[in-house]
Design a protein around this motif. Structure first.
Motif, short mmCIF file in Angstrom:
data_model
loop_
_atom_site.label_atom_id
_atom_site.label_comp_id
_atom_site.label_asym_id
_atom_site.label_seq_id
_atom_site.Cartn_x
_atom_site.Cartn_y
_atom_site.Cartn_z
N THR A 1 0.81 -1.22 0.00
CA THR A 1 0.00 0.00 0.00
C THR A 1 0.84 1.27 0.00
OG1 THR A 1 -0.17 -0.22 2.40
CG2 THR A 1 -2.03 -1.04 1.10
N GLU A 2 2.11 1.17 0.38
CA GLU A 2 2.94 2.38 0.39
C GLU A 2 4.41 2.01 0.50
OE1 GLU A 2 2.89 4.98 3.99
OE2 GLU A 2 2.55 6.61 2.59
N ILE A 3 5.24 2.74 -0.25
CA ILE A 3 6.67 2.70 0.05
C ILE A 3 7.04 4.08 0.60
CG2 ILE A 3 7.23 0.97 -1.70
CD1 ILE A 3 8.48 3.32 -3.35
N SER A 4 8.01 4.11 1.49
CA SER A 4 8.48 5.37 2.04
C SER A 4 10.00 5.29 2.06
CB SER A 4 7.90 5.57 3.45
OG SER A 4 8.14 6.88 3.91
N ARG A 5 10.61 5.88 1.05
CA ARG A 5 12.05 5.70 0.86
C ARG A 5 12.85 6.56 1.83
NH1 ARG A 5 13.25 7.38 -4.36
NH2 ARG A 5 15.19 6.20 -4.25
N LYS A 6 13.95 6.00 2.28
CA LYS A 6 14.82 6.67 3.25
C LYS A 6 16.15 6.99 2.58
CE LYS A 6 11.38 5.94 5.83
NZ LYS A 6 10.41 7.06 6.00
N PHE A 7 16.69 8.16 2.87
CA PHE A 7 17.83 8.68 2.12
C PHE A 7 19.08 8.84 2.97
CE2 PHE A 7 13.96 9.87 -0.03
CZ PHE A 7 14.27 9.71 -1.37
N THR A 8 20.23 8.85 2.29
CA THR A 8 21.48 9.31 2.89
C THR A 8 21.74 10.69 2.27
OG1 THR A 8 22.83 8.38 1.12
CG2 THR A 8 22.36 6.94 3.00
N PRO A 9 22.66 11.47 2.84
CA PRO A 9 22.97 12.75 2.18
C PRO A 9 23.37 12.52 0.72
CG PRO A 9 23.90 12.72 4.39
CD PRO A 9 23.34 11.34 4.15
N ALA A 10 24.12 11.46 0.46
CA ALA A 10 24.57 11.19 -0.91
C ALA A 10 23.42 10.79 -1.82
CB ALA A 10 25.64 10.09 -0.90
N SER A 11 22.52 9.93 -1.34
CA SER A 11 21.44 9.49 -2.23
C SER A 11 20.45 10.62 -2.49
CB SER A 11 20.73 8.24 -1.67
OG SER A 11 19.95 8.54 -0.52
#
Ligand code: AVJ
Length: 330
Positions: free
Chosen positions: A288-298
């Motif tokens: 039902t949902e993705i919630s992407r998590k980031f690094t400063p680089a990504s």
């Protein structure tokens, strides 16, 4: 301030391509539930009840995103406004514009605030927000735009420098190619000296991430199940909410939270308006949902692919959340 002078300062423009929301829901549900790996788009969580549940989520002890982003905004806005003096604030998915006041106030305090352009799918929310803001900030003009994220940046006559914001890590709901396309539509409409501020949730201890999407009070579970309620109401579905369980976890290889609804038994569900029956095997899930998590680089890499040149990255002391500042690359 009387109502006529308030309304004099408000314009609402319809830009959404989607005239019929039920037709869009019908298409998305038919498509998503016909896939071998079933899925539903997260935008359908947000009917009145779902929007209320989301506001409750933002106050949960486990859900650090909202208050952390606000802290960062409070810390950086005065300096950012002093340095760049933006006169127009453009906001995607403005909702009730709670965090927006931090930014508008920083602009007003410096005497540079002229115009606010909120973009949201709800006419009611846009109107009521516009009214209160015009009262709170004397001289402010609100040019509200009814639109979907897919419509991109509305054409706004340039008038000083714009600050375009997309907060709350909503960008995390997009698969990467869609995020890139969305960002490109924004950057291509921006002037070279405009600014873009993007809220991103950061990679962290998976246990902390899992807790943020599976709170002890069960609010996120209710929020997740709400999409089935929406389908039952809008399309004549026969989903039994007690026969599905909330299942959310961090997938480190994809660097994303995945939120699912897991079928508690073999079952068949009918969706009347679609003339469709959907079979579920025990344990089968709907994504039902993705919630992407980031690094400063990504985050910087995503911005670059979206046509932006990153010029600043601001985070909290615990590095839970971040705001990335960028301008159009040329
Ligand atoms: C509104 C998309 C930022 O992904 O964290 C909250 C939605 N889903 N809890 C998020 C959400 C489950 C939220 N966004």
């Amino acid at each position: 301030m009387d109502i006529d002078s308030v309304l004099d300062n408000i314009r609402i423009e319809e830009q959404s391509q989607i005239a019929d929301h039920r037709a869009a829901l019908a298409d998305d549900v038919r498509r998503g539930l016909s896939l071998e790996l079933k899925e539903l788009p997260p935008k359908y969580f947000y009917d009145e009840r779902g929007s209320r549940l989301f506001e409750e989520i933002c106050l949960l002890p486990e859900y650090y995103q909202t208050r952390t982003e606000r802290q960062i905004l409070e810390a950086i806005m005065p300096g950012l406004v002093a340095e760049h003096a933006p006169s127009t604030l453009v906001e995607f998915g403005s909702g009730s514009s709670a965090k927006t006041r931090t930014i508008l106030s920083a602009m007003a305090d410096r005497g540079v605030l002229r115009r606010y352009v909120p973009i949201d799918i709800s006419r009611e929310i846009l109107l009521s927000t516009a009214e209160s803001l015009v009262r709170e900030y004397p001289g402010l003009r609100v040019d509200a735009v009814i639109g979907d994220f897919n419509d991109g940046l509305p054409r706004i006559e340039p008038e000083g420098r714009s600050l375009v914001i997309f907060l709350g890590s909503t960008i995390g709901n997009f698969r990467r190619p869609d995020a890139v396309e969305f960002l490109r539509r924004i950057s291509s409409r921006m002037e070279r000296d405009d600014l873009f501020l993007l809220g991103v949730d950061l990679v962290k201890d998976p246990a902390r991430l899992n807790a943020a999407y599976d709170d002890a009070a069960g609010v996120t579970a209710e929020f997740n199940l709400n999409v089935l309620r929406v389908i039952n109401r809008e399309l004549g579905g026969t989903f039994d909410l007690d026969m599905f369980a909330h299942y959310a976890f961090f997938n480190p290889r994809e660097s994303q939270i995945e939120m699912h609804l897991a079928s508690l038994d073999d079952q068949r569900v009918a969706i009347e308006a679609l003339g469709m029956q959907v079979d579920f095997m025990r344990g089968e899930t709907i994504l039902t949902e993705i919630s992407r998590k980031f690094t400063p680089a990504s985050a910087a890499h995503l911005l670059a692919d979206g046509g932006f040149e990153p010029i600043g990255f601001f985070t909290d002391p615990d590095r839970l959340f971040a705001l990335a500042l960028a301008r159009r690359s040329s």
